[in-house]
Design an enzyme around this catalytic site. Sequence first.
Site, mmCIF file in Angstrom:
data_model
loop_
_atom_site.group_PDB
_atom_site.id
_atom_site.type_symbol
_atom_site.label_atom_id
_atom_site.label_comp_id
_atom_site.label_asym_id
_atom_site.label_seq_id
_atom_site.Cartn_x
_atom_site.Cartn_y
_atom_site.Cartn_z
ATOM 1 N N LEU A 74 62.063 62.340 121.656
ATOM 2 C CA LEU A 74 61.855 63.629 120.968
ATOM 3 C C LEU A 74 63.052 64.560 121.166
ATOM 4 C CD1 LEU A 74 58.460 63.568 122.580
ATOM 5 C CD2 LEU A 74 58.496 64.447 120.262
ATOM 6 N N TYR A 83 71.865 74.994 113.192
ATOM 7 C CA TYR A 83 72.695 74.116 112.347
ATOM 8 C C TYR A 83 73.865 74.920 111.779
ATOM 9 C CZ TYR A 83 67.953 72.059 111.966
ATOM 10 O OH TYR A 83 66.686 71.614 112.203
ATOM 11 N N ARG A 156 74.701 73.383 107.168
ATOM 12 C CA ARG A 156 73.296 73.182 107.545
ATOM 13 C C ARG A 156 72.925 71.693 107.522
ATOM 14 N NH1 ARG A 156 67.821 75.089 105.907
ATOM 15 N NH2 ARG A 156 66.499 73.440 106.724
ATOM 16 N N TYR A 159 72.627 68.519 110.431
ATOM 17 C CA TYR A 159 71.429 68.075 111.144
ATOM 18 C C TYR A 159 70.761 66.915 110.401
ATOM 19 C CZ TYR A 159 66.497 68.281 112.578
ATOM 20 O OH TYR A 159 65.228 67.975 112.993
ATOM 21 N N LYS A 163 70.485 62.989 111.707
ATOM 22 C CA LYS A 163 69.194 62.305 111.825
ATOM 23 C C LYS A 163 69.147 61.093 110.893
ATOM 24 C CE LYS A 163 66.396 64.735 114.576
ATOM 25 N NZ LYS A 163 65.762 64.117 115.756
ATOM 26 N N ARG A 231 57.078 74.775 101.657
ATOM 27 C CA ARG A 231 56.875 73.922 102.820
ATOM 28 C C ARG A 231 55.391 73.533 102.834
ATOM 29 N NH1 ARG A 231 61.695 74.445 102.540
ATOM 30 N NH2 ARG A 231 63.152 74.891 104.238
ATOM 31 N N TYR A 308 74.574 78.110 105.223
ATOM 32 C CA TYR A 308 73.159 77.782 105.098
ATOM 33 C C TYR A 308 72.855 77.368 103.660
ATOM 34 C CZ TYR A 308 68.066 78.325 105.195
ATOM 35 O OH TYR A 308 66.708 78.117 105.114
ATOM 36 N N ARG A 314 59.501 70.093 99.752
ATOM 37 C CA ARG A 314 59.361 68.767 100.371
ATOM 38 C C ARG A 314 57.888 68.416 100.521
ATOM 39 N NH1 ARG A 314 63.191 70.824 105.302
ATOM 40 N NH2 ARG A 314 61.610 71.719 106.622
HETATM 41 C C1 UGA Z 1 62.909 73.036 110.214
HETATM 42 C C2 UGA Z 1 63.775 71.870 110.741
HETATM 43 O O1 UGA Z 1 65.059 71.906 110.233
HETATM 44 C C3 UGA Z 1 63.183 70.527 110.451
HETATM 45 O O2 UGA Z 1 63.876 69.522 111.127
HETATM 46 C C4 UGA Z 1 61.804 70.446 110.897
HETATM 47 O O3 UGA Z 1 61.299 69.201 110.515
HETATM 48 C C5 UGA Z 1 61.018 71.550 110.258
HETATM 49 O O4 UGA Z 1 61.590 72.824 110.592
HETATM 50 C C6 UGA Z 1 59.628 71.484 110.763
HETATM 51 O O5 UGA Z 1 59.144 72.450 111.359
HETATM 52 O O6 UGA Z 1 59.035 70.438 110.585
HETATM 53 P P1 UGA Z 1 62.607 74.491 108.002
HETATM 54 O O7 UGA Z 1 61.273 74.243 107.393
HETATM 55 O O8 UGA Z 1 63.705 74.809 107.057
HETATM 56 O O9 UGA Z 1 63.040 73.192 108.832
HETATM 57 O O10 UGA Z 1 62.478 75.655 109.091
HETATM 58 P P2 UGA Z 1 62.139 77.205 109.061
HETATM 59 O O11 UGA Z 1 63.176 77.886 109.873
HETATM 60 O O12 UGA Z 1 60.746 77.398 109.487
HETATM 61 O O13 UGA Z 1 62.334 77.679 107.547
HETATM 62 C C7 UGA Z 1 61.352 77.532 106.554
HETATM 63 C C8 UGA Z 1 61.682 78.441 105.403
HETATM 64 O O14 UGA Z 1 61.443 79.812 105.767
HETATM 65 C C9 UGA Z 1 63.119 78.417 104.902
HETATM 66 O O15 UGA Z 1 63.094 78.564 103.509
HETATM 67 C C10 UGA Z 1 63.750 79.646 105.538
HETATM 68 O O16 UGA Z 1 64.850 80.114 104.824
HETATM 69 C C11 UGA Z 1 62.597 80.624 105.484
HETATM 70 N N1 UGA Z 1 62.566 81.741 106.465
HETATM 71 C C12 UGA Z 1 62.800 81.538 107.789
HETATM 72 C C13 UGA Z 1 62.190 83.017 106.018
HETATM 73 O O17 UGA Z 1 61.995 83.247 104.795
HETATM 74 N N2 UGA Z 1 62.091 84.025 106.915
HETATM 75 C C14 UGA Z 1 62.311 83.857 108.239
HETATM 76 O O18 UGA Z 1 62.159 84.845 109.013
HETATM 77 C C15 UGA Z 1 62.680 82.572 108.698
#
Ligand code: UGA
Length: 355
Positions: A74, A83, A156, A159, A163, A231, A308, A314
């Site tokens: 992990l 990233y 970005r 990462y 992987k 998400r 970024y 996904r």
């Molecule tokens: C992250 C990791 O990169 C992945 O490896 C992992 O699998 C995934 O989390 C996970 O939790 O499974 P990501 O979903 O992009 O990916 O992580 P977040 O930082 O939670 O971002 C999600 C979305 O929210 C993005 O669109 C980001 O731009 C947005 N965001 C983030 C906001 O709109 N506001 C914030 O305060 C933070």
Amino acid sequence: MNILLLGAGGFIGANLVERLVRDGQHHLTALDIDSEKLADSIGHKHLAYRDHDIRQSGHALEQLVTENDLIVDLVALANPALYVTNPVDVFDLNFTENLKIAELCVKHEKRIVQFSTCEVYGKTVASVLGKDPAEMPFPFNEDESPMIMGPIKNHRWIYACAKQLLERVLHAYGLERGLNYTIIRPFNFIGPRIDYLPSEKAGNPRVFSHFMNALLYGTPMKLVDGGRNYRAYTYIDDAVDCIARIIENPNGVCDRQIFNIGTPENEVTIKQLAEKMREVFDEEFRQEGDPLPEIVSVSSEEFYGKGYEDCDRRIPDVNKARTLLGWTSKHDVRSVLYHTMEYFVTKHRKKQQAA
Ligand code: UGA
């Protein structure tokens, strides 16, 4: 079975260790550089915890690999802000150090369960064609979907590339040296112990923690570029249930397989996530006088810095986990948010009372 868990002190590791300790079927050796999230499990007779940085481990790690039947890896830096700010560290840990673990498994003929990421799929075809991803649902399948990354200047993707390369190396070791691996691609797990609140520790965690912090302190919930991307969230207990089945590997069904773990039904845009969290907080946890935060938009460059780029959508295809392991997740979005928020609100209020 003797199981060696590397990076066991993170969010997924700590929840997995808690479940395995409760089941009491295996002897666990858990390694990490931080044991805070493991506090409830440490001291249990089936668990040996070692404070250990795998970047410095050399012979000690090899010895541990030889003493165990299964290695669960992990070890990762999995937080998007890193990233952008620390791409070299992200590559070193997620690829170079993990490669050494894989090589030890090849050398000593040990099965490895390797945690990867849904980010390996990259962006959707819709985004490349300039279409609206809302109109082109395209579930990501473990064995068929292509992987589309952005340009090098958007670092970005280092990462996801690290992987993905690790996955390709494991596959090659499977083909040429008989390595028995199972790769797990988590799709946005959330639950108790995820990340940390940004008001309590320096850094830039994932979105849930930012929004939770905003709700607790009445500060704005920031939508990066309007929160238009999607998400699909999975509750950690559901995820751990699937991981436990992969560890058991009935009749070898997980040998040299890749599994998505996710909940396609729980797909929301980040804007919807902010709205839902605000709604659940208001209905279930808000105390009289607590302000309800406003939801604002910020640019990704302002929030993360240059380099970024986002994954637009996904959707996990989870048919493989369903057919081979009989697994489906049970929590809908509201329940995922309720249970995770309950953990953080309770912790926060206890701290407030003690102050
Ligand atoms: C992250 C990791 O990169 C992945 O490896 C992992 O699998 C995934 O989390 C996970 O939790 O499974 P990501 O979903 O992009 O990916 O992580 P977040 O930082 O939670 O971002 C999600 C979305 O929210 C993005 O669109 C980001 O731009 C947005 N965001 C983030 C906001 O709109 N506001 C914030 O305060 C933070």
